[in-house]
Scaffold this motif. Structure first.
Motif, PDB file in Angstrom:
ATOM      1  N   UNK A  28      11.332   9.101   0.946  1.00 51.21           N
ATOM      2  CA  UNK A  28      11.960   9.194  -0.577  1.00 51.21           C
ATOM      3  C   UNK A  28      11.067   8.556  -1.545  1.00 51.21           C
ATOM      4  N   UNK A  29       9.856   8.124  -1.115  1.00 45.85           N
ATOM      5  CA  UNK A  29       9.063   7.282  -2.127  1.00 45.85           C
ATOM      6  C   UNK A  29       7.714   8.172  -2.567  1.00 45.85           C
ATOM      7  N   UNK A  30       7.767   8.348  -3.667  1.00 46.39           N
ATOM      8  CA  UNK A  30       6.886   9.419  -4.367  1.00 46.39           C
ATOM      9  C   UNK A  30       5.732   8.742  -4.923  1.00 46.39           C
ATOM     10  N   UNK A  31       5.712   7.546  -4.708  1.00 44.46           N
ATOM     11  CA  UNK A  31       4.348   6.676  -5.497  1.00 44.46           C
ATOM     12  C   UNK A  31       2.969   7.242  -4.809  1.00 44.46           C
ATOM     13  N   UNK A  32       3.026   7.500  -3.554  1.00 45.79           N
ATOM     14  CA  UNK A  32       1.720   7.716  -3.127  1.00 45.79           C
ATOM     15  C   UNK A  32       1.232   9.032  -3.422  1.00 45.79           C
ATOM     16  N   UNK A  33       2.132  10.240  -3.586  1.00 41.70           N
ATOM     17  CA  UNK A  33       1.776  11.458  -4.212  1.00 41.70           C
ATOM     18  C   UNK A  33       1.169  11.449  -5.527  1.00 41.70           C
ATOM     19  N   UNK A  34       2.298  10.382  -6.289  1.00 43.77           N
ATOM     20  CA  UNK A  34       1.777  10.295  -7.787  1.00 43.77           C
ATOM     21  C   UNK A  34       0.429   9.707  -7.850  1.00 43.77           C
ATOM     22  N   UNK A  35       0.187   8.756  -7.201  1.00 43.24           N
ATOM     23  CA  UNK A  35      -1.274   7.893  -7.387  1.00 43.24           C
ATOM     24  C   UNK A  35      -2.245   8.953  -7.022  1.00 43.24           C
TER      25      UNK A  35
END
Length: 745
Positions: free
Chosen positions: A392-399
Motif C-alpha cells: 500500500x506504499x506508493x513512495x517507491x513508485x513515485x520516486x
C-alpha cells in the motif's frame, strides 16, 4: 450462467476486544535491530555494530489490529512520538501528537511532526477508535533510530545476521568425522577442537552433495559446491573460524559482495574432518548461517498430501536460505541480481514472511543495474506494482517513476501495437534510460536456450520460434502497461494513465488480430510463424490476454504441453493454470514426482531449490536458486487462493482451488496481519475456517459444481450467496474469525 440464492445472513454478536500491535516504521517491524559481528543484539542500546536505521525525513508509520469477535475496523487513530519512552509513559509527546484523526488507514501514515534529527532515537505508540467510537488501549511502545543523513525517500533495510546451528547427525568412519546439518545454507564454519600435538593439521571438506556411501561428493559438477581446506591446529583446546576463499566469478564486478561485518560465505550441508582423532562435544562444530532477518513462523502450509507438504517446506526454506546477500541474487555461481529471479523471489518472500524491505531494495537496485533480456527489463514494472499492491506504499513508485516509464520500452513500439528488438530502434538513449550498460537487449522467452544432456533444440522454450515480433515479449509489455497505468492513476498522473491504458488496449487487439490461430486453438509465437509454444499461451492466459471465448481452448493447449518450461517459466504456467480454474491440473504439477518437478529436487538431494529441474537439464546449474521456489507463492496465492485485490490488503480474495486434497490449511502473512484459511472436505460438506485481519475485507469464493441449491452457513447462520462459473460468491467479511459450511446436495 449465474444465479442468486438469497437467505438472510445474521452474524452472531460478540464482545469485541481490539488491540494495536506490531508497529512498523518504513515497513520495518524491528527498527531497532542491531548486529555485532553478524549476531543480533537484544536490547543493545549501547552496542557498537550494524544498525537498522530509518533514512527518511518523513517515515511511514503503520500497525496491525488484533481482535476477538467480528468487524474489527478502525474509525480513527492517534499517534504520539517522543524522544524517550519515559515521556510516552507519562502521556507526553514532545515530538508529535497527531491528535484524533478520523481515518481507517493503518499501514501508511506519513510522519507529520517536528523535523527528525539525524542519529537520534525516537519512541512512539498509537491507539485507535473502533467503529462504535470507543478507543483501544495504547499500543506497546516501539522505537527507531534515524540515520546520519536523512532523505526525502530512501529504502531502509536490516543488516544481515547469523544464526548458529549444530549438526543434526555426526558419525565417525575411521579417522574421519562426518557431520550433516540437515539442510544446506550459506554460512561459515566454526570449530572448537582439542589437539594433544604441538604440530597437527586437519583436512576440512564441505559440500552440498554426497555419494552413495555417505562421503561428500568432491566432483559434484556444475556449480554444486565443494571445498577443501587444510587447518593447522594448535596444541590444546582452541576455536577456529574457517576462512573461505572468495570465488573469482561470484565476487566479480557485477556481483553483490558480502559486507565486511559478515565475511565470505559458502553454501554447504555436509562437513568432513579428516585426521581428527579427538572427541567432538555438542557445540564444537557450528555452522553460522547467514540470512536476512526471517520469521520462520510467519507462514505455514500443511495438507493431506505429503509430497505437496515437502515441496512447500523446500520452497519456503529456499527463500530464507538465499537471502544471504541482503539483495536477491541468482544463486552462488554469479551472485548477480536479475529481474526475473527477483520477480519470483519477491512474490515468494511476500508469502513466506511479513517482510517487504529486501524485495524493495532488490527491485530498486535492478532499476539502476538492468540486465540484458527484454522481458526482464519489463518485469521491473511488475515488481513495482507488486510492491505497491502488497504494501500500500506508493513512495517507491513515485520516486522512481521516470525509471519505471522507461522500462515500458515504448521506443520499441511499432505501428501495429507490438514492440520489437529487431527493427533497428535500440539506441544508446534507450539503453541509458533503462540503465543497461550494454549495447542492446535480447529476447529470452525462457532459460536455458541451449540443450543439455537429454535435451535437443532450444532448451526450455518448447520450440519457441523467435521472429521480429516476439509474442512472449509483448505479453510482458501488455502486463507492464496495465500495471504502469494503475501506478500512474494512483499518483495522479492522469494523462500518463490514459496513455498507458490506450497502448495496452492496442497491444491486446494486436495480439488477437495478428497472433491468434483459430485452427490450432492457440496463439502463435510471432507474425512470421505458425508455431504455438507453451510459453506464448501460458503468458497470454496469465496476463489477461485471452478473451473468454478462447479461454477453454488455450487452457487445453497448455495442458497438452505438460511442464515444457523451466523452473522460471513455471511461475507463469502455474498462474495461467489457476487463472483458468484448472485446479486438478495445478495440483498434479505441484505434487508431481516426475523428473520435471519440485519433488525431484528433493529426490536429487538438494535442500534448496535448484536452478533447473535436474542436473541433466542444465549441467552447469546450481543447487541454491530462489527462482526455483515458485510453489512458495503459488500454494498460498493460487491453490489456497489468498491474494490482495486492493493495495495494502484493504480488500483481498480467498478463492481456494484445493482439488482432491482432503484438507489443507495456510497462514499467509500480510502487512495488516495474518490471513488463516483451512479447507476440509467432510463427506457431503465442504468446511472453510477463515481468519480475516483487522482493517481488511475478505471476498470469499468457494468451489461448487452442482446445479442444485446448496445449504450454506457462516458461523451457523444462513448466508446470501451467488453461484457463478462453478464458484459460490459470499458477502464481504470484515476482520474476525469465520466458519463456512457448504452442504452439497
Amino acid at each position: 450462467m449465474s444465479c442468486l440464492w438469497m437467505v438472510t445472513c445474521v452474524m452472531p454478536a460478540y464482545a469485541q476486544e481490539v488491540q494495536v500491535l506490531n508497529l512498523k516504521v518504513d515497513l520495518l517491524q524491528n527498527p531497532m535491530l542491531q548486529v555485532v559481528n553478524g549476531y543480533p543484539v537484544v536490547g543493545g542500546e549501547t552496542a557498537m555494530g550494524e544498525q537498522t536505521l530509518v533514512c527518511n525525513h518523513q517515515p511511514l508509520l503503520g500497525w496491525e489490529l488484533s481482535s476477538t469477535g467480528h468487524g474489527a475496523m478502525q474509525s480513527a487513530y492517534r499517534i504520539m512520538v517522543a524522544t524517550h519512552p519515559d515521556s510516552l509513559e507519562k502521556g507526553i509527546a514532545d515530538v508529535w501528537d497527531s491528535g484524533e484523526v478520523k481515518s481507517a488507514e493503518s499501514t501508511n501514515i506519513l510522519y507529520g511532526g517536528a523535523p527528525l534529527t539525524p542519529n537520534s532515537d525516537y519512541a512512539w505508540q498509537v491507539r485507535v477508535w473502533k467503529q462504535d467510537g470507543t478507543p483501544t488501549e495504547w499500543s506497546p511502545i516501539s522505537r527507531f533510530r534515524t540515520a546520519s543523513t536523512l532523505h526525502d525517500y530512501q529504502t531502509a533495510f536490516y543488516p544481515l545476521q547469523k544464526t548458529d546451528e549444530m549438526p543434526q547427525r555426526v558419525s565417525v568412519a575411521g579417522n574421519e568425522v562426518r557431520a550433516d546439518f540437515g539442510r544446506a545454507s550459506f554460512g561459515q564454519l566454526r570449530l572448537t577442537l582439542t589437539s594433544l600435538k604441538a604440530v597437527d593439521t586437519l583436512t576440512v571438506r564441505l559440500g552440498e552433495a554426497i555419494n552413495a556411501d555417505g562421503t561428500i561428493n568432491r566432483k559434484p559438477g556444475g556449480t554444486i559446491r565443494y571445498a577443501e581446506y587444510r587447518l593447522p591446529l594448535q596444541r590444546g583446546r582452541h576455536t577456529y573460524q574457517l576462512q573461505f576463499k572468495p570465488d573469482r566469478r561470484n565476487t566479480g564486478p557485477q556481483a553483490v559482495k558480502m559486507p565486511d561485518y559478515i565475511g565470505e560465505v559458502l553454501p554447504f550441508r555436509y562437513v568432513e574432518l579428516e585426521g581428527f582423532t579427538g572427541t567432538l562435544e555438542p557445540g564444537d562444530l557450528i555452522r553460522a548461517t547467514v540470512h536476512y532477518p526471517f520469521d520462520d513462523f510467519a507462514a505455514h502450509f500443511e495438507s493431506s498430501d505429503s509430497v505437496l507438504n515437502a515441496v512447500w517446506e523446500l520452497c519456503k526454506y529456499s527463500i530464507k536460505a538465499t537471502s544471504f546477500a541482503g539483495i536477491y541474487v541468482d544463486g552462488d555461481r554469479e551472485r548477480i541480481p536479475y529481474e526475473a529471479d527477483a520477480y519470483i523471489n519477491q512474490l515468494c518472500h511476500y508469502n513466506v514472511d511479513k517482510e517487504y524491505t529486501m524485495a524493495r531494495r532488490s527491485h530498486e537496485y535492478l532499476l539502476h543495474n538492468a540486465t540484458w533480456p527484454t522481458e526482464w527489463i519489463l518485469q521491473s514494472v511488475l515488481m513495482a506494482y507488486n510492491d505497491y499492491l502488497y504494501t500500500g506504499d506508493i513512495r517507491s513508485a513515485k520516486h522512481h517513476y521516470d525509471d519505471l516509464k522507461a522500462k515500458l520500452l515504448l521506443p520499441l513500439r511499432e505501428a501495429n501495437g507490438l514492440i520489437s528488438t529487431r527493427k533497428g530502434k535500440q539506441t544508446k538513449e534507450l539503453m541509458s534510460a533503462v540503465h543497461y550498460r550494454g549495447d542492446s537487449l535480447r529476447d529470452i522467452v525462457d532459460w536455458p536456450h541451449t540443450g543439455g544432456f537429454g535435451m535437443v533444440g532450444n532448451g526450455e522454450t518448447d520450440g519457441f520460434v523467435f521472429t521480429d515480433y516476439n509474442a512472449v515479449v509483448n505479453a510482458f509489455h501488455y502486463k507492464a502497461l496495465q500495471d504502469m497505468a494503475k501506478l500512474a492513476a494512483t499518483l495522479g498522473y492522469d494523462a500518463d494513465a490514459t496513455l498507458f491504458s490506450k497502448k495496452a488496449a492496442e497491444t491486446y487487439q494486436a495480439f488477437q488480430l495478428l497472433l491468434w490461430d483459430d485452427r490450432a486453438g492457440a496463439y502463435r509465437d510471432g507474425l512470421d510463424t505458425d508455431h504455438p509454444a507453451l510459453h506464448t499461451n501460458m503468458m497470454a492466459l496469465a496476463f489477461g490476454l485471452v478473451p473468454k471465448q478462447h479461454a477453454d481452448r488455450v487452457a487445453a493447449f497448455i495442458r497438452s504441453r505438460g511442464m515444457a518450461c523451466s523452473v522460471y517459466g513455471s511461475q507463469f504456467l502455474m498462474d495461467a493454470i489457476y487463472e483458468a480454474g484448472d485446479a486438478d491440473y495445478g495440483l498434479s504439477l505441484l505434487a508431481s514426482q516426475d523428473d520435471r518437478s519440485w519433488y525431484n529436487m528433493i529426490r536429487a538431494g538438494s535442500t534448496i531449490t535448484m536452478e533447473a529441474w535436474d542436473n541433466k537439464y542444465k549441467p552447469n546449474q546450481d543447487w541454491n536458486h530462489a527462482w526455483g521456489a515458485v510453489p512458495a507463492n503459488v500454494i498460498p496465492r493460487k491453490l489456497m487462493g489468498v491474494e490482495p485485490l486492493e493495495p495494502g490488503w484493504d480488500v483481498f480474495r480467498v478463492r481456494p482451488q484445493t482439488s482432491s486434497l482432503e484438507w489443507a490449511s495456510v497462514t499467509v502473512p500480510t502487512i495488516k496481519g495474518a490471513v488463516e484459511v483451512s479447507c476440509r472436505q467432510e463427506g457431503s460438506e465442504y468446511v472453510v475456517e477463515l481468519t480475516v485481519p483487522g482493517n481488511t475485507v475478505a471476498q470469499v469464493e468457494l468451489p461448487y459444481a452442482s446445479k442444485r441449491r446448496p445449504l450454506v452457513t457462516i458461523n451457523g447462520e444462513s448466508a446470501r450467496i451467488e453461484a457463478k462459473d462453478g464458484m459460490l460468491k459470499f458477502p464481504s467479511l470484515n476482520g474476525g474469525s469465520y466458519r463456512i459450511v457448504i452442504e452439497r446436495r
